[in-house]
Write a protein that holds these residues in place. Sequence first.
Motif, short mmCIF file in Angstrom:
data_model
loop_
_atom_site.label_atom_id
_atom_site.label_comp_id
_atom_site.label_asym_id
_atom_site.label_seq_id
_atom_site.Cartn_x
_atom_site.Cartn_y
_atom_site.Cartn_z
N ALA A 240 32.03 14.50 22.43
CA ALA A 240 31.48 15.26 21.30
C ALA A 240 32.48 16.26 20.75
N VAL A 241 33.21 16.95 21.63
CA VAL A 241 34.15 17.96 21.13
C VAL A 241 35.35 17.29 20.49
N ARG A 242 35.74 16.13 20.98
CA ARG A 242 36.82 15.40 20.31
C ARG A 242 36.41 15.00 18.90
N ALA A 243 35.16 14.59 18.75
CA ALA A 243 34.67 14.18 17.43
C ALA A 243 34.53 15.36 16.49
N ALA A 244 34.11 16.51 17.04
CA ALA A 244 33.86 17.69 16.21
C ALA A 244 35.12 18.46 15.88
N GLY A 245 36.15 18.36 16.74
CA GLY A 245 37.34 19.17 16.53
C GLY A 245 37.03 20.65 16.68
N THR A 246 37.72 21.47 15.93
CA THR A 246 37.52 22.92 16.06
C THR A 246 36.45 23.41 15.08
N ASP A 247 35.32 22.73 15.11
CA ASP A 247 34.16 23.10 14.29
C ASP A 247 33.25 23.97 15.16
N ALA A 248 33.22 25.26 14.88
CA ALA A 248 32.44 26.17 15.72
C ALA A 248 30.96 25.84 15.70
N ALA A 249 30.46 25.33 14.57
CA ALA A 249 29.03 25.02 14.47
C ALA A 249 28.61 23.98 15.50
N ALA A 250 29.52 23.04 15.83
CA ALA A 250 29.17 22.01 16.81
C ALA A 250 28.95 22.60 18.19
N MET A 251 29.61 23.72 18.47
CA MET A 251 29.45 24.36 19.78
C MET A 251 28.06 24.97 19.96
N LEU A 252 27.31 25.10 18.90
CA LEU A 252 25.99 25.74 18.95
C LEU A 252 24.87 24.71 19.02
N LYS A 253 25.23 23.43 19.19
CA LYS A 253 24.23 22.38 19.26
C LYS A 253 24.51 21.49 20.47
N PRO A 254 23.45 20.91 21.07
CA PRO A 254 23.69 19.94 22.14
C PRO A 254 24.53 18.77 21.63
N PRO A 255 25.34 18.13 22.47
CA PRO A 255 25.48 18.39 23.90
C PRO A 255 26.46 19.51 24.26
N LEU A 256 27.16 20.08 23.25
CA LEU A 256 28.15 21.11 23.57
C LEU A 256 27.49 22.43 23.92
N TYR A 257 26.34 22.69 23.36
CA TYR A 257 25.55 23.85 23.79
C TYR A 257 24.77 23.39 25.01
N HIS A 258 25.22 23.83 26.17
CA HIS A 258 24.74 23.25 27.43
C HIS A 258 24.81 24.32 28.50
N TRP A 259 23.73 24.48 29.25
CA TRP A 259 23.69 25.49 30.30
C TRP A 259 23.79 24.83 31.66
N MET A 260 24.70 25.31 32.48
CA MET A 260 24.84 24.82 33.85
C MET A 260 25.25 25.98 34.73
N SER A 261 24.42 26.31 35.71
CA SER A 261 24.67 27.48 36.55
C SER A 261 25.92 27.30 37.39
N CYS A 262 26.66 28.41 37.57
CA CYS A 262 27.77 28.37 38.52
C CYS A 262 27.22 28.54 39.92
N THR A 263 27.92 27.99 40.90
CA THR A 263 27.46 28.08 42.26
C THR A 263 28.62 27.91 43.22
N PRO A 264 28.61 28.63 44.35
CA PRO A 264 29.63 28.41 45.38
C PRO A 264 29.15 27.46 46.46
N THR A 265 27.94 26.86 46.34
CA THR A 265 27.35 26.14 47.46
C THR A 265 27.67 24.66 47.46
N ALA A 266 28.36 24.14 46.44
CA ALA A 266 28.63 22.72 46.38
C ALA A 266 29.77 22.31 47.30
N TRP A 267 30.50 23.27 47.80
CA TRP A 267 31.60 22.97 48.73
C TRP A 267 31.10 23.11 50.15
N SER A 268 31.46 22.18 50.99
CA SER A 268 31.11 22.29 52.40
C SER A 268 32.27 22.92 53.17
#
Length: 268
Positions: A240-268
Amino acid sequence: MTFSAIRVGDGGDGQWAAHAQALWPVAQGWLTEEGRSPQGADRARRLFESHMPELVPVLDRLGRQLDRPAGETLLTHAALRPFFSGCTQIGGAGTLLRNYDFNPDECEGAIVSSHFLRPVIGTQEALWGLLDGMNDAGLAVSLTFGGRFVHGPGFSILIVLRYLLETCDTVGEAIGRLRSLPIAIPQNVTLVDSQRAVTVFVGPDMPLTVAADACAANHQHLPVPEEQERFSRTGERLSAVRAAGTDAAAMLKPPLYHWMSCTPTAWS
């Protein structure tokens, strides 16, 4: 969420210390158990002195200002617990655009202007590390997690971005320095100056690798497993970002507007 804008100068006038001490109850949780030991503290110090000698006087100054047990060790960023979050970024000559999908409750929330070695401004994390930033030469950098859950000895990418902006003028110079720095977990770094934009892949188990173009989500030269793709949508976001280029408006819509929590627990 409210962000704070702070001028800390060279770190010696108390402005940085006041901010850092207020964050210390949370920030100290970034430190590994090894980093809390004398042996771990010594290893972190020696690694910092070996790879970032220009910043050693700044480390000492900030450590004295912070004045907390194991504070200097935390500031080396050579004994921090691994973390990840979802991010998307793209660069062009003179332009750097990115989403950083950090859980607001886990974000320092400070835009810091400093003059440790030179003027630098950026989004601060872990007391003086940077999620992204720019220096007075016009060099800009930002990061994304590389998508692979491996961990080794080395620095958090946060202090590496700080180091690059404090010591480099151009993308080429920054890439040269990156090649010799040990990085604790896989990361993608996008670097931009007025003439050039590049994304590189780095990590504890691979040499620096230049990406095909100046954009990144949360994988490197190989796609992530199917389950991880469903969770992170990294391949979808990169397309999606390759298709949008440096279009800031695309960053405000899915899939680029996307929430994913940070976590230290995925490493064993």
